[in-house]
Motif scaffolding. Structure first.
Motif, PDB file in Angstrom:
ATOM      1  N   HIS A  92      20.840  70.030  56.640  1.00  0.00           N
ATOM      2  CA  HIS A  92      21.025  71.614  56.867  1.00  0.00           C
ATOM      3  C   HIS A  92      20.821  71.813  58.318  1.00  0.00           C
ATOM      4  O   HIS A  92      20.069  72.590  58.742  1.00  0.00           O
ATOM      5  CB  HIS A  92      20.090  72.366  55.984  1.00  0.00           C
ATOM      6  CG  HIS A  92      20.024  72.063  54.568  1.00  0.00           C
ATOM      7  ND1 HIS A  92      19.098  72.347  53.603  1.00  0.00           N
ATOM      8  CD2 HIS A  92      21.032  71.558  53.815  1.00  0.00           C
ATOM      9  CE1 HIS A  92      19.464  71.982  52.377  1.00  0.00           C
ATOM     10  NE2 HIS A  92      20.631  71.473  52.538  1.00  0.00           N
ATOM     11  N   PRO A 133      23.671  74.897  45.543  1.00  0.00           N
ATOM     12  CA  PRO A 133      23.219  73.658  45.721  1.00  0.00           C
ATOM     13  C   PRO A 133      23.123  72.900  44.376  1.00  0.00           C
ATOM     14  O   PRO A 133      22.631  73.126  43.343  1.00  0.00           O
ATOM     15  CB  PRO A 133      21.806  73.807  46.539  1.00  0.00           C
ATOM     16  CG  PRO A 133      22.138  75.300  46.900  1.00  0.00           C
ATOM     17  CD  PRO A 133      22.847  75.952  46.198  1.00  0.00           C
ATOM     18  N   HIS A 157      26.176  76.573  53.715  1.00  0.00           N
ATOM     19  CA  HIS A 157      25.109  75.180  53.264  1.00  0.00           C
ATOM     20  C   HIS A 157      24.839  74.563  54.350  1.00  0.00           C
ATOM     21  O   HIS A 157      23.680  74.302  54.611  1.00  0.00           O
ATOM     22  CB  HIS A 157      25.869  75.020  51.992  1.00  0.00           C
ATOM     23  CG  HIS A 157      24.857  73.923  51.247  1.00  0.00           C
ATOM     24  ND1 HIS A 157      24.867  73.720  49.936  1.00  0.00           N
ATOM     25  CD2 HIS A 157      23.771  73.232  51.621  1.00  0.00           C
ATOM     26  CE1 HIS A 157      23.959  72.765  49.592  1.00  0.00           C
ATOM     27  NE2 HIS A 157      23.264  72.475  50.714  1.00  0.00           N
TER      28      HIS A 157
END
Length: 212
Positions: A92, A133, A157
């Motif tokens: 991330h 997710p 994301h």
């Protein structure tokens, strides 16, 4: 000589040290024959235990260790779509995640051919439509895509990179973050992109993927 478990722990510590894995985000895996070693759910990549990793089969079946990261379908999708893939990195990281929140540069790649190292080490990087997710449907869509690629950006994301070994997957994640940082710095101002002949020379020499 190090083991795949030790290599995974070192890779996690490196990415955490570079600031590319905030908090308990991100997950890594390596394929060993028909088994996948993956980081457990909720792991801090800077504090992995080589004896505390999860073991899956290539279909995602849980064979040993703690509960895997919920993102495991992304990893197994990459392994099944390309038999020479030996490692997958999902982060991330800030810049790549920011670019994943923007429209794709083209249908084939979310990121334009801005630098030779991006083309060499990462190649075209499709933007995958948003899904929650861990959504197995998103992973199935990635597996079924006909285009060749080593990396994707998951919309809103973050990045997923792969490689023929763990070092290549990690290097691709770092290079993707770097080119996304440059892209954000340039914003919508004037910029020079690599030309088709320049891209073709790089992909031919380094074996990376870019549809011209």
């Amino acid at each position: 000589m190090s083991t795949p478990r030790q290599d995974l722990v070192r890779a996690g510590a490196r990415l955490r040290g570079l600031g590319l894995s905030p908090g308990a985000s991100g997950n890594l895996s390596v394929r060993v024959a028909d088994r996948v070693l993956i980081t457990p759910t909720g792991s801090d990549l800077g504090d992995l235990d080589p004896d505390g990793l999860t073991v899956l089969d290539l279909e995602g079946g849980h064979l040993a260790g703690p509960r895997p990261s919920k993102e495991f379908p992304l990893h197994t999708a990459f392994y099944r779509r390309a038999r020479d893939t030996a490692a997958v990195v999902h982060l991330h990281s800030r810049s790549a995640t920011a670019v994943s929140c923007r429209p794709a540069w083209s249908q084939g790649s979310a990121v334009p051919p801005l630098t030779p190292y991006f083309v060499m080490r990462v190649g075209q990087t499709p933007l995958i439509p948003y899904a929650a997710p861990g959504d197995p449907g998103q992973a199935a869509a990635i597996e079924a895509m006909p285009a060749a690629f080593r990396a994707v950006l998951l919309a809103n994301h973050g990045p997923v990179t792969s490689g023929g070994d763990l070092a290549a997957a990690v290097d691709a994640a770092i290079e993707l973050e770097e080119v996304c940082t440059l892209l954000l710095m340039l914003s919508d101002g004037e910029r020079r992109l690599l030309t088709a002949p320049e891209i073709a020379e790089l992909t031919g020499r380094y074996g990376s993927d870019w549809d011209l």
